[in-house]
Design an enzyme around this catalytic site. Structure first.
Site, short mmCIF file in Angstrom:
data_model
loop_
_atom_site.label_atom_id
_atom_site.label_comp_id
_atom_site.label_asym_id
_atom_site.label_seq_id
_atom_site.Cartn_x
_atom_site.Cartn_y
_atom_site.Cartn_z
N GLY A 128 20.08 34.48 8.03
CA GLY A 128 20.30 33.34 7.15
C GLY A 128 21.38 33.58 6.12
CE1 TYR A 188 7.45 28.69 12.89
CE2 TYR A 188 8.68 28.83 14.96
CZ TYR A 188 8.66 28.65 13.60
OH TYR A 188 9.83 28.42 12.92
CG HIS A 204 11.64 29.15 7.99
ND1 HIS A 204 10.63 29.77 8.71
CD2 HIS A 204 11.98 28.07 8.73
CE1 HIS A 204 10.38 29.09 9.81
NE2 HIS A 204 11.19 28.05 9.84
CB SER A 229 12.41 28.53 18.15
OG SER A 229 11.24 27.95 17.59
CB THR A 261 7.46 32.78 12.53
OG1 THR A 261 8.46 32.74 13.54
CG2 THR A 261 7.93 31.98 11.31
CE LYS A 280 13.42 33.92 11.94
NZ LYS A 280 12.98 32.92 10.94
NE ARG A 291 15.21 25.29 7.79
CZ ARG A 291 14.87 25.31 9.06
NH1 ARG A 291 14.71 24.17 9.72
NH2 ARG A 291 14.71 26.44 9.70
NE ARG A 339 26.18 28.53 6.52
CZ ARG A 339 24.95 28.93 6.84
NH1 ARG A 339 24.78 30.09 7.48
NH2 ARG A 339 23.90 28.20 6.54
#
Length: 277
Positions: A194, A37, A162, A14, A63, A138, A165, A197
């Site tokens: 995202g 960003y 994201h 990032s 982003t 993204k 969030r 898991r």
């Protein structure tokens, strides 16, 4: 049996990382993308992109879902800011590396002061004038945006909300994936970011058309729990779960994973109301 060839791994760093692109590059070889960003000061953006390019990063992940920071109530409650011993390392020499304290969220205040809210599709083309690196968009969740991303020259698409969030009630990435893949029409790779898991999540994403997946929180949690060994362990667990899912689904290689291996809640019959393998 599943194909045992070594999978391609990569890291996305990032803009707001507490380690710089140069520091990360110095750790050794690897495939790395730079998550960008876009700041109001485009000279800052150009400097960041050039530094990532010089450091050997292979792509820019632009982003596009953060013109403003979402209402992160935990951050507001805790008045989140970086502790004094950490800075946004990519911005240290630009006097933009510190996050001031605020009455609500220091991060929200930082974003409001620095990030360009006017970001548009034209900026994908602008980035192409300052770097030879491929640009991945993204934060795409719809077929319409996927089509536009391809039209303006994006080299790839990352389906991301994201981490849920930014906007309440946003669809899960796995729910949006198939629509985005159809919108891209095979012209660029589509990745899922995202919600992964387990290895079964990886299998489902590939079955719905993803070219690959990104994971975030499992790596962060395992790093906090057991450092590098923890990260290695969680990646190995995901790989083993994925291979087991392939074997039990009758897939000998990645090419044999198809849409026919799953059904979803949006195409299920009343007697099968939930998504299953």
């Amino acid at each position: 049996m599943p194909n045992k060839s070594k999978p391609m791994g990569l890291q996305t760093l990032s803009s707001w990382a507490t380690s710089s692109v140069e520091e990360v590059a110095s750790t050794g070889p690897g495939i790395r993308f730079f998550q960008l960003y876009v700041y109001k000061n485009r000279n800052v953006v150009a400097q960041l992109v050039k530094r990532a390019e010089r450091a050997g990063f292979k792509a820019i992940a632009l982003t596009v879902d953060t013109p403003r920071l979402g209402r992160r109530e935990a951050d507001i409650k805790n008045r989140f800011t970086l502790p004094p011993f950490l800075t946004l390392k990519n911005f240290e020499g630009l006097d933009l590396g510190k996050m001031d304290e605020a009455n609500d969220s220091g991060l929200a205040s930082y974003v409001a002061g620095q990030i360009d809210r006017s970001l548009s599709w034209k900026d994908v083309q602008w980035l192409q004038t300052i770097t030879s690196l491929p640009i991945l968009v993204k934060g795409v969740l719809t077929a319409e945006d996927a089509r536009i991303a391809v039209q303006v020259g994006a080299a790839g698409i990352i389906v991301s909300n994201h981490g849920a969030r930014q906007l309440d009630y946003v669809p899960a990435t796995i729910r949006a994936l198939e629509e985005v893949v159809k919108g891209a029409q095979g012209r660029v790779p589509v990745f899922l970011d995202g919600g992964v898991r387990r290895g079964t999540d990886v299998f489902k994403a590939l079955a719905l058309g993803a070219s690959g997946i990104f994971i975030g929180r499992p790596v962060v949690f395992s790093l906090a729990a057991d450092g590098e060994a923890g990260v290695r362990n969680v990646l190995q667990m995901l790989r083993e779960e994925f291979e087991l899912t392939m074997a039990l689904s009758g897939c000998r290689n990645l090419g044999e994973i198809t849409r026919g291996h799953i059904f979803t809640d949006w195409d299920a019959s009343p007697s099968h109301p939930t998504a299953k393998l």
